[in-house]
Design an enzyme around this catalytic site. Structure first.
Site, PDB file in Angstrom:
ATOM      1  N   GLU A 194      28.624  38.644  24.836  1.00  0.00           N
ATOM      2  CA  GLU A 194      28.485  38.541  25.834  1.00  0.00           C
ATOM      3  C   GLU A 194      27.736  39.677  26.315  1.00  0.00           C
ATOM      4  O   GLU A 194      27.729  40.595  26.275  1.00  0.00           O
ATOM      5  CB  GLU A 194      29.721  38.558  26.780  1.00  0.00           C
ATOM      6  CG  GLU A 194      29.655  37.977  28.279  1.00  0.00           C
ATOM      7  CD  GLU A 194      31.031  38.079  28.877  1.00  0.00           C
ATOM      8  OE1 GLU A 194      31.011  38.353  30.025  1.00  0.00           O
ATOM      9  OE2 GLU A 194      32.042  37.461  28.332  1.00  0.00           O
ATOM     10  N   ASP A 207      32.908  43.440  39.074  1.00  0.00           N
ATOM     11  CA  ASP A 207      33.005  44.283  38.223  1.00  0.00           C
ATOM     12  C   ASP A 207      33.858  45.807  38.632  1.00  0.00           C
ATOM     13  O   ASP A 207      33.191  46.164  39.756  1.00  0.00           O
ATOM     14  CB  ASP A 207      31.605  44.930  37.435  1.00  0.00           C
ATOM     15  CG  ASP A 207      30.710  43.895  36.971  1.00  0.00           C
ATOM     16  OD1 ASP A 207      31.642  43.378  35.955  1.00  0.00           O
ATOM     17  OD2 ASP A 207      29.899  43.216  37.096  1.00  0.00           O
ATOM     18  N   TYR A 267      36.209  29.896  31.130  1.00  0.00           N
ATOM     19  CA  TYR A 267      36.395  31.308  31.296  1.00  0.00           C
ATOM     20  C   TYR A 267      37.713  31.604  32.287  1.00  0.00           C
ATOM     21  O   TYR A 267      37.468  31.545  33.215  1.00  0.00           O
ATOM     22  CB  TYR A 267      35.362  32.067  31.646  1.00  0.00           C
ATOM     23  CG  TYR A 267      35.263  33.791  31.333  1.00  0.00           C
ATOM     24  CD1 TYR A 267      36.411  34.339  32.272  1.00  0.00           C
ATOM     25  CD2 TYR A 267      34.402  34.274  30.470  1.00  0.00           C
ATOM     26  CE1 TYR A 267      36.214  35.691  31.869  1.00  0.00           C
ATOM     27  CE2 TYR A 267      34.531  35.715  30.505  1.00  0.00           C
ATOM     28  CZ  TYR A 267      35.445  36.346  31.255  1.00  0.00           C
ATOM     29  OH  TYR A 267      35.519  37.733  31.030  1.00  0.00           O
TER      30      TYR A 267
END
Length: 277
Positions: free
Chosen positions: A50, A61, A186
């Protein structure tokens, strides 16, 4: 259509193994080092790679990955530079590659052009953090297109979109997301942003069980997994384990030291071994 992601998970299922998916930010500390890191991670046991496409406002993030994106952008990393990086990895490897990105860089580059150049470079999948399924690239690209033929071109590429499901996703929405998903699902193991955590979410087994009722696709779990023990625990329930911030933090600490790539490989192998067992 040929896709390395599907082939990888088919192989893993036949071997009755779980997958290890490391995340690194492309261009941190340089694109040349990213190529070396990508190849080292595969050697250490990575099944899928990834790569983060650096962006100035990575809202999903935590601080570790934010700083990595800043370092990458400061080093002059561009979208085309990342594509060139993927091409260099492809010269020596057929590991499946997923680009982790936000919508803005893709939209600015041009969605159709981005998909086509990504496929030509050797990218297999896109994980777009801030793009809900209802507003996928094909629909957004209508703003700049006039013909149905042009609009359908995005769908014809071999680059698939990986769908995200969070702990807060309602059951009916999980079903909707899973229905149109490809490659793998995911699952974001925790609420909040990326970053190392002290423990694995206790709700993980239950949530994965719910997902398995909705889809036959492999389930990869990420966000917060930072050491071999946590990776081993998650691998008991998931089909693949994603580890990012812990690896990115090690890259930051070793910087441009000659042994940086080697140290990352040693750390990654410990996690890969835990996952594969």
């Amino acid at each position: 259509m040929h896709n390395r992601i599907d082939e990888c998970f088919t192989r893993l299922r036949k071997e009755k193994r779980k997958g290890f998916i490391p995340y690194i930010c492309a261009g941190d500390p340089t694109l040349k080092k990213t190529v070396e890191l990508g190849l080292m991670l595969e050697k250490a046991g990575a099944d899928v790679l990834e790569l983060g496409l650096p962006f100035s406002d990575p809202l999903a993030d935590g601080i570790v990955n934010q700083l990595a994106a800043q370092r990458s952008l400061a080093a002059g990393t561009t979208v085309r530079g990342v594509f060139d990086c993927v091409r260099e990895i492809r010269r020596q490897s057929q590991i499946p590659i997923v680009l982790y990105s936000y919508l803005n860089p893709i939209f600015q580059f041009g969605a159709d052009k981005f998909h086509r150049e990504a496929e030509a470079a050797g990218v297999d999948g896109l994980l777009i953090l801030d793009l809900p399924p209802e507003e996928d690239i094909v629909e957004l690209d209508r703003l700049n297109r006039s013909s149905l033929q042009e609009r359908s071109q995005v769908q014809s590429t071999g680059v698939i979109h990986i769908r995200l499901i969070a702990p807060t996703t309602p059951a009916d929405r999980m079903k909707k997301i899973a229905k149109g998903a490809k490659g793998f699902l995911y699952y974001v193991s925790r609420e909040g942003v990326t970053g190392a955590r002290d423990s694995v979410a206790t709700s993980l087994p239950e949530r994965i069980a719910e997902l398995r009722k909705l889809s036959d696709l492999p389930i990869a779990v990420g966000f917060g997994i930072s050491n071999p023990d946590q990776a081993r625990e998650v691998a008991k329930h998931a089909d693949a384990v994603v580890v990012g911030s812990a690896i990115v933090d090690l890259i930051a600490k070793r910087g441009n030291k000659p042994d940086m790539v080697e140290k990352v490989g040693v750390f990654a192998k410990k996690i890969a071994d835990a996952v594969h067992r």
